[in-house]
Design a protein around this motif. Sequence first.
Motif, mmCIF file in Angstrom:
data_model
loop_
_atom_site.group_PDB
_atom_site.id
_atom_site.type_symbol
_atom_site.label_atom_id
_atom_site.label_comp_id
_atom_site.label_asym_id
_atom_site.label_seq_id
_atom_site.Cartn_x
_atom_site.Cartn_y
_atom_site.Cartn_z
ATOM 1 N N PRO A 115 30.672 5.325 17.058
ATOM 2 C CA PRO A 115 29.224 5.518 16.899
ATOM 3 C C PRO A 115 28.490 5.082 18.156
ATOM 4 O O PRO A 115 28.905 4.166 18.854
ATOM 5 C CB PRO A 115 28.879 4.614 15.714
ATOM 6 N N ASP A 116 27.407 5.782 18.451
ATOM 7 C CA ASP A 116 26.520 5.438 19.565
ATOM 8 C C ASP A 116 25.100 5.705 19.070
ATOM 9 O O ASP A 116 24.625 6.841 19.148
ATOM 10 C CB ASP A 116 26.849 6.274 20.801
ATOM 11 N N ALA A 117 24.481 4.676 18.536
ATOM 12 C CA ALA A 117 23.184 4.800 17.873
ATOM 13 C C ALA A 117 23.322 5.806 16.734
ATOM 14 O O ALA A 117 24.152 5.620 15.851
ATOM 15 C CB ALA A 117 22.098 5.175 18.858
ATOM 16 N N GLN A 118 22.579 6.906 16.791
ATOM 17 C CA GLN A 118 22.641 7.910 15.730
ATOM 18 C C GLN A 118 23.694 8.989 15.977
ATOM 19 O O GLN A 118 23.882 9.871 15.152
ATOM 20 C CB GLN A 118 21.269 8.586 15.575
ATOM 21 N N ARG A 119 24.370 8.898 17.121
ATOM 22 C CA ARG A 119 25.339 9.939 17.480
ATOM 23 C C ARG A 119 26.757 9.462 17.225
ATOM 24 O O ARG A 119 27.019 8.278 17.159
ATOM 25 C CB ARG A 119 25.216 10.308 18.958
ATOM 26 N N ARG A 120 27.646 10.431 17.097
ATOM 27 C CA ARG A 120 29.077 10.146 17.024
ATOM 28 C C ARG A 120 29.695 10.719 18.295
ATOM 29 O O ARG A 120 29.520 11.902 18.592
ATOM 30 C CB ARG A 120 29.691 10.778 15.781
ATOM 31 N N ILE A 121 30.415 9.892 19.019
ATOM 32 C CA ILE A 121 31.018 10.293 20.280
ATOM 33 C C ILE A 121 32.519 10.458 20.067
ATOM 34 O O ILE A 121 33.196 9.545 19.580
ATOM 35 C CB ILE A 121 30.753 9.247 21.391
ATOM 36 N N TYR A 122 33.025 11.625 20.449
ATOM 37 C CA TYR A 122 34.440 11.937 20.289
ATOM 38 C C TYR A 122 35.147 11.880 21.636
ATOM 39 O O TYR A 122 34.576 12.244 22.668
ATOM 40 C CB TYR A 122 34.618 13.329 19.673
ATOM 41 N N ALA A 123 36.388 11.427 21.601
ATOM 42 C CA ALA A 123 37.204 11.340 22.811
ATOM 43 C C ALA A 123 38.635 11.720 22.470
ATOM 44 O O ALA A 123 39.111 11.497 21.344
ATOM 45 C CB ALA A 123 37.165 9.929 23.385
ATOM 46 N N LEU A 124 39.315 12.276 23.439
ATOM 47 C CA LEU A 124 40.720 12.634 23.297
ATOM 48 C C LEU A 124 41.555 11.361 23.285
ATOM 49 O O LEU A 124 41.287 10.427 24.036
ATOM 50 C CB LEU A 124 41.121 13.519 24.479
ATOM 51 N N ARG A 125 42.558 11.316 22.438
ATOM 52 C CA ARG A 125 43.517 10.203 22.418
ATOM 53 C C ARG A 125 44.792 10.706 23.075
ATOM 54 O O ARG A 125 45.557 11.442 22.464
ATOM 55 C CB ARG A 125 43.826 9.760 20.995
ATOM 56 N N ALA A 126 45.003 10.318 24.312
ATOM 57 C CA ALA A 126 46.163 10.799 25.063
ATOM 58 C C ALA A 126 47.469 10.454 24.359
ATOM 59 O O ALA A 126 48.405 11.256 24.356
ATOM 60 C CB ALA A 126 46.154 10.234 26.473
ATOM 61 N N ASP A 127 47.536 9.285 23.740
ATOM 62 C CA ASP A 127 48.772 8.915 23.059
ATOM 63 C C ASP A 127 49.046 9.814 21.859
ATOM 64 O O ASP A 127 50.182 9.927 21.410
ATOM 65 C CB ASP A 127 48.773 7.440 22.664
ATOM 66 N N GLY A 128 48.022 10.480 21.359
ATOM 67 C CA GLY A 128 48.216 11.429 20.267
ATOM 68 C C GLY A 128 48.969 12.670 20.708
ATOM 69 O O GLY A 128 49.536 13.398 19.883
ATOM 70 N N LEU A 129 48.995 12.913 22.015
ATOM 71 C CA LEU A 129 49.678 14.094 22.550
ATOM 72 C C LEU A 129 51.166 13.855 22.806
ATOM 73 O O LEU A 129 51.883 14.779 23.172
ATOM 74 C CB LEU A 129 48.995 14.544 23.841
ATOM 75 N N VAL A 130 51.628 12.634 22.595
ATOM 76 C CA VAL A 130 53.026 12.294 22.887
ATOM 77 C C VAL A 130 53.992 13.172 22.099
ATOM 78 O O VAL A 130 54.982 13.669 22.643
ATOM 79 C CB VAL A 130 53.293 10.796 22.620
ATOM 80 N N GLU A 131 53.718 13.384 20.829
ATOM 81 C CA GLU A 131 54.609 14.194 19.993
ATOM 82 C C GLU A 131 54.717 15.622 20.537
ATOM 83 O O GLU A 131 55.803 16.202 20.589
ATOM 84 C CB GLU A 131 54.107 14.210 18.554
ATOM 85 N N ILE A 132 53.599 16.177 20.968
ATOM 86 C CA ILE A 132 53.605 17.525 21.532
ATOM 87 C C ILE A 132 54.377 17.536 22.850
ATOM 88 O O ILE A 132 55.188 18.429 23.093
ATOM 89 C CB ILE A 132 52.163 18.031 21.737
ATOM 90 N N ASP A 133 54.138 16.532 23.678
ATOM 91 C CA ASP A 133 54.827 16.453 24.964
ATOM 92 C C ASP A 133 56.336 16.346 24.775
ATOM 93 O O ASP A 133 57.101 16.994 25.498
ATOM 94 C CB ASP A 133 54.308 15.275 25.771
ATOM 95 N N ARG A 134 56.771 15.554 23.805
ATOM 96 C CA ARG A 134 58.220 15.432 23.536
ATOM 97 C C ARG A 134 58.812 16.775 23.162
ATOM 98 O O ARG A 134 59.892 17.131 23.601
ATOM 99 C CB ARG A 134 58.466 14.427 22.415
ATOM 100 N N TRP A 135 58.108 17.522 22.339
ATOM 101 C CA TRP A 135 58.618 18.816 21.902
ATOM 102 C C TRP A 135 58.677 19.789 23.085
ATOM 103 O O TRP A 135 59.672 20.471 23.292
ATOM 104 C CB TRP A 135 57.746 19.372 20.780
#
Length: 103
Positions: free
Chosen positions: A58-78
């Motif tokens: 959260p950032d005041a009234q906004r929601r800020i989204y960001a990529l989680r690089a560690d979430g890509l590990v499974e794809i990278d392994r494949w």
Amino acid sequence: MDVFEAIAEPNRRVLLDLLASGERSAGELVATLPHLTQPAVSRHLRILREVGLVEVRPDAQRRIYALRADGLVEIDRWVSRYRRYWADHLDALHQHLANQEET
């Protein structure tokens, strides 16, 4: 749902591509996909968050989204299993072009 099911949907891949260049607010992400409603984009973001590809803060009234690089590990392994295949084919192409130059 797993990571591969999540990225199978084209609009989710667009969202990941946008987040790869940096954090964005939910409103900015909605604006990039005018053919989708805000609730539809929110559902896509929720799925990406649930499989660990994005995070939100959260950032005041906004929601800020960001990529989680560690979430890509499974794809990278494949994908890594196939990199050798690409490298072999590129080496063969290089050799073929070198042979063509010699003739």
